[in-house]
Design an enzyme around this catalytic site. Structure first.
Site, PDB file in Angstrom:
ATOM      1  CD  GLU A   1      13.898 -10.693  23.299  1.00 47.80           C
ATOM      2  OE1 GLU A   1      13.760 -11.276  22.208  1.00 47.80           O
ATOM      3  OE2 GLU A   1      15.012 -10.531  23.836  1.00 47.80           O
TER       4      GLU A   1
ATOM      5  NE  ARG B   1      33.443 -13.230  15.780  1.00 42.26           N
ATOM      6  CZ  ARG B   1      32.757 -12.386  15.036  1.00 42.26           C
ATOM      7  NH1 ARG B   1      32.326 -11.274  15.573  1.00 42.26           N
ATOM      8  NH2 ARG B   1      32.501 -12.639  13.776  1.00 42.26           N
TER       9      ARG B   1
ATOM     10  CD1 TRP C   1      28.514 -21.490  17.686  1.00 38.29           C
ATOM     11  CD2 TRP C   1      28.244 -21.639  15.471  1.00 38.29           C
ATOM     12  NE1 TRP C   1      27.195 -21.771  17.441  1.00 38.29           N
ATOM     13  CE2 TRP C   1      26.995 -21.875  16.100  1.00 38.29           C
ATOM     14  CE3 TRP C   1      28.306 -21.703  14.086  1.00 38.29           C
ATOM     15  CZ2 TRP C   1      25.832 -22.143  15.375  1.00 38.29           C
ATOM     16  CZ3 TRP C   1      27.144 -21.974  13.366  1.00 38.29           C
ATOM     17  CH2 TRP C   1      25.930 -22.194  14.020  1.00 38.29           C
TER      18      TRP C   1
ATOM     19  CD  GLU D   1      19.573 -16.334  23.428  1.00 36.34           C
ATOM     20  OE1 GLU D   1      18.764 -15.521  23.915  1.00 36.34           O
ATOM     21  OE2 GLU D   1      20.353 -16.031  22.520  1.00 36.34           O
TER      22      GLU D   1
ATOM     23  CE  LYS E   1      25.738 -10.047  21.801  1.00 32.87           C
ATOM     24  NZ  LYS E   1      24.403 -10.061  22.412  1.00 32.87           N
TER      25      LYS E   1
ATOM     26  CG  HIS F   1      -7.834 -20.827  17.993  1.00 34.27           C
ATOM     27  ND1 HIS F   1      -9.088 -21.100  17.501  1.00 34.27           N
ATOM     28  CD2 HIS F   1      -7.880 -19.543  18.441  1.00 34.27           C
ATOM     29  CE1 HIS F   1      -9.849 -20.019  17.612  1.00 34.27           C
ATOM     30  NE2 HIS F   1      -9.138 -19.069  18.186  1.00 34.27           N
TER      31      HIS F   1
HETATM   32  O1  M6R Z   1      23.270  -8.983  15.975  1.00 35.04           O
HETATM   33  P1  M6R Z   1      21.815  -9.211  15.622  1.00 35.04           P
HETATM   34  O2  M6R Z   1      20.888  -8.335  16.389  1.00 35.04           O
HETATM   35  O3  M6R Z   1      21.569  -9.137  14.146  1.00 35.04           O
HETATM   36  O4  M6R Z   1      21.538 -10.705  16.056  1.00 35.04           O
HETATM   37  C1  M6R Z   1      20.320 -11.329  15.759  1.00 35.04           C
HETATM   38  C2  M6R Z   1      20.127 -12.577  16.574  1.00 35.04           C
HETATM   39  O5  M6R Z   1      21.127 -13.520  16.279  1.00 35.04           O
HETATM   40  C3  M6R Z   1      20.161 -12.294  18.081  1.00 35.04           C
HETATM   41  O6  M6R Z   1      19.238 -11.312  18.431  1.00 35.04           O
HETATM   42  C4  M6R Z   1      19.839 -13.582  18.866  1.00 35.04           C
HETATM   43  O7  M6R Z   1      18.535 -13.972  18.645  1.00 35.04           O
HETATM   44  C5  M6R Z   1      20.109 -13.345  20.356  1.00 35.04           C
HETATM   45  N1  M6R Z   1      21.063 -14.310  20.837  1.00 35.04           N
HETATM   46  C6  M6R Z   1      18.905 -13.452  21.206  1.00 35.04           C
HETATM   47  O8  M6R Z   1      19.187 -13.206  22.555  1.00 35.04           O
END
Ligand code: M6R
Length: 609
Positions: free
Chosen positions: A482, A27, A75, A489, A604, A505
């Site tokens: 993705e 977190r 965080w 990331e 996370k 483009h």
């Molecule tokens: O818990 P959530 O699915 O709502 O989270 C959304 C995003 O914060 C999450 O998918 C983030 O983009 C990931 N770290 C990507 O790997």
């Protein structure tokens, strides 16, 4: 976005708090700290900048003891990551507070408290809570729980917080608004945490707090008050999953473990969609809603948003249902025109993402037929506040980079496509084909996982690069998005995804021999178009890595590396190709030596706006 853990017991709690922090580190991991009330009723505290292991080292040199304490992994929102800004924050040498969220009126509170002669030692918004509590305890002679209630009334914004006070050495108080908080129920002991995962080593019984609840716990005492300050009973839920579920086992990283768990997670998710007994999955209420809807609006963030983008192709092409997809942080602030009979689908692994929750809370009373949450976390706020729920069965996802949550979201969305298609004239043969494709998904993913060493070899081509492009067409465009998100990331390589037709483009200007380009090239009706796009790249010296179908007719050559994907039905290919891109990102990050599970600056669960 910050993890909180607290414990009150008739035994030493420092190690319980530290284990909780280790489990909550996903977190946030800028700094960590803990405060304990010693057996002589003195407040003791350790805080360190950096990860939980720094705090662990500090404690190994100078241990703390006590039966009552709070801890935090941060965080940063207000104030840089530093020891001074690390939680807990204290006031008057008696009160200590940990907090997750943002206190929006912290500046005005800070000014008021300064006028009352409170001195601030950090740049955080949290410190105002410590001084407020102290003020009500000391100047108004309130009890700890009264002081908490008086303080939270003054706070604007989102928070989950927990506090201790040396004048109440056995007590812990806590409260939540727009941030998650659970109580762990032990035998003669109570725990508090941002996520039940933090406490699975000490209990399997949890109370999920509601908005604006305040709590007072002591080893043999629990009192929950609701927003109106009335004492209420909250249900205790017994968790059945194994406490070992979120241990690394033989894997090097949680991301790797979670990639390899995908066949199992998909199997469990699909089994649940077919099981009419399982709570919430294709419940009669969902079926009734599907009977009347004419359109779908999907709202989500990050990877979950990409799942929504893939689903749009399925809903429109296969089920003939119009579908809009929007990032939650945009949707929530936009004046919208919603078509009649639209179903709102929110997608969120955690079910706690602040923007997705705010989007749900901000919808008009008659704007949607119903809200359906697709989430991986039962009892999350999104799940509790939605009309309908569809739980993915990915199991706990610890790595910050979402992997098995994404593929189980996609499997759920394809199962929903099937359910909607059935009502919308989908031909029986096609229904059968999609159904069998879904059944074959776990085995096909096992086939992709066998490409592990091949993809590891490929990853070397990216290690020293600064940029990468990901190309796809149609439903594979969001798959490319993705793939690019995963790479940036965790490896910190700048990666962008383009619909391959858009290349000329603008982005084609970026292509040279230093630019690796990943293309997703299944043998579908757009393959010939994509091949032309690849030739445009080749002609400009771009280094192409193409994930393709065995019958795509593509072959490796000096400037084109082709990786053949397992043969499978078109319907499931977006899921199948994604897994290869996850492995690629994982190995590039591994080669670069980044912190795969806890990439810099991220957390996370994004519980702040
Ligand atoms: O818990 P959530 O699915 O709502 O989270 C959304 C995003 O914060 C999450 O998918 C983030 O983009 C990931 N770290 C990507 O790997």
């Amino acid at each position: 976005m910050c993890g909180i853990v607290a414990a009150t017991a008739s035994r030493e709690v420092a190690e319980i708090l530290m284990e909780g922090l280790r489990r909550l580190e996903y977190r946030g991991y800028d700094s960590a700290g803990l405060a304990l009330i010693s057996n002589k009723a003195a407040l003791q505290m350790r805080r360190r900048k950096g990860k939980v292991k720094e705090l662990e080292m500090a404690l190994s040199h100078q241990p703390l003891t006590g039966f009552n304490g709070i801890a935090h992994t941060r965080w940063a929102t207000h104030g840089e990551p530093s020891e001074l800004n690390a939680h807990p924050h204290t006031s008057g040498g008696r009160v200590a507070v940990v907090h997750n969220g943002i206190i929006e009126n912290h500046e005005s509170l800070r000014n008021e408290l300064k006028e009352k002669n409170y001195k601030f030692s950090s740049d955080t918004d949290t410190e105002v809570i410590a001084h407020l509590l102290h003020y009500y305890l000391e100047k108004h002679g309130k009890s700890l729980s009264e002081a908490l209630r008086a303080s939270v009334l003054q706070l604007e914004g989102a928070f989950a917080l927990s506090a201790i006070d040396i004048a109440h050495p056995n007590q812990i108080v806590a409260s939540r608004r727009d941030s998650p908080l659970v109580i762990g129920v032990g035998i003669g002991e109570y725990f508090i945490a941002s996520d039940q995962l933090a406490l699975r080593q000490v209990t399997d019984r949890f109370i999920y707090l509601e908005e604006n609840d305040t709590v007072l716990v002591a080893p043999d005492f629990l009192e929950v008050r609701n927003a109106q300050e009335v004492v209420v009973e909250r249900k205790i839920t017994q968790i059945t999953s194994s406490p070992e579920e979120n241990m690394l086992g033989s894997y090097s990283h949680f991301m790797q473990k979670e990639i390899f768990e995908q066949p199992k997670a998909l199997h469990a998710t699909l089994a649940a969609t077919n099981d009419s007994e399982s709570a919430g999955l294709f419940s009669p209420e969902i079926e009734k809603t599907f009977d009347i809807i004419k359109a779908v609006q999907i709202v989500a963030c990050g990877t979950s948003y990409h799942a929504g983008l893939v689903a749009r192709y399925w809903f429109e092409e296969l089920a003939g249902i119009p579908c809009q997809v929007e990032i939650a942080s945009e949707f929530r602030y936009r004046q919208r025109v919603t078509q009649p009979a639209t179903l709102l689908i929110t997608v969120s692994q955690s079910g706690e993402t602040a923007d997705t929750l705010a989007a749900l809370r901000g919808i008009g009373s008659a704007e949607f037929v119903a809200s359906l949450a697709i989430s991986n976390v039962d009892n999350s706020t999104l799940v509790r506040e939605s009309d309908l729920v569809f739980l993915t069965k990915a199991g706990a996802e610890v790595g910050v980079a979402s992997t098995k949550a994404f593929t189980t979201q996609l499997a759920s969305l394809l199962a929903i496509t099937l359910a909607l298609g059935r009502r919308n004239g989908m031909h029986e043969d096609q229904e059968q084909e999609i159904s069998s494709a879904l059944d074959s998904l776990p085995d096909t993913i096992s086939g992709v996982l066998k490409m592990d060493s091949q993809i590891r070899d490929l990853s070397a081509k990216f290690t020293r690069r600064k940029n990468a492009l990901f190309l796809g067409r149609g439903v594979y465009y969001p798959v490319a998005m993705e793939g690019a998100l995963k790479l940036k990331e965790i490896s910190y390589i700048h990666a962008e995804a383009y619909a391959a037709g858009e290349l000329k483009h603008g982005p084609l200007a970026l292509v040279d021999e230093d630019m690796p380009i990943v293309a997703i090239a299944p043998a579908d009706q757009l393959l010939e178009k994509l091949r032309s796009n690849l030739e445009e790249v080749r002609a400009r010296g771009g280094q192409l890595c193409v994930f393709a179908d065995p019958d795509s007719g593509l072959e490796s050559s000096a400037d084109l590396l082709v990786l053949m994907m397992p043969d499978c039905a078109d319907y499931i290919k977006p899921i199948v190709y994604t897994v290869a891109l996850q492995l690629l990102a994982y190995y590039v990050a591994l080669n670069k030596g980044t912190d795969v599970d806890k990439p810099r600056n991220l957390a996370k669960s994004v519980t702040v706006e």
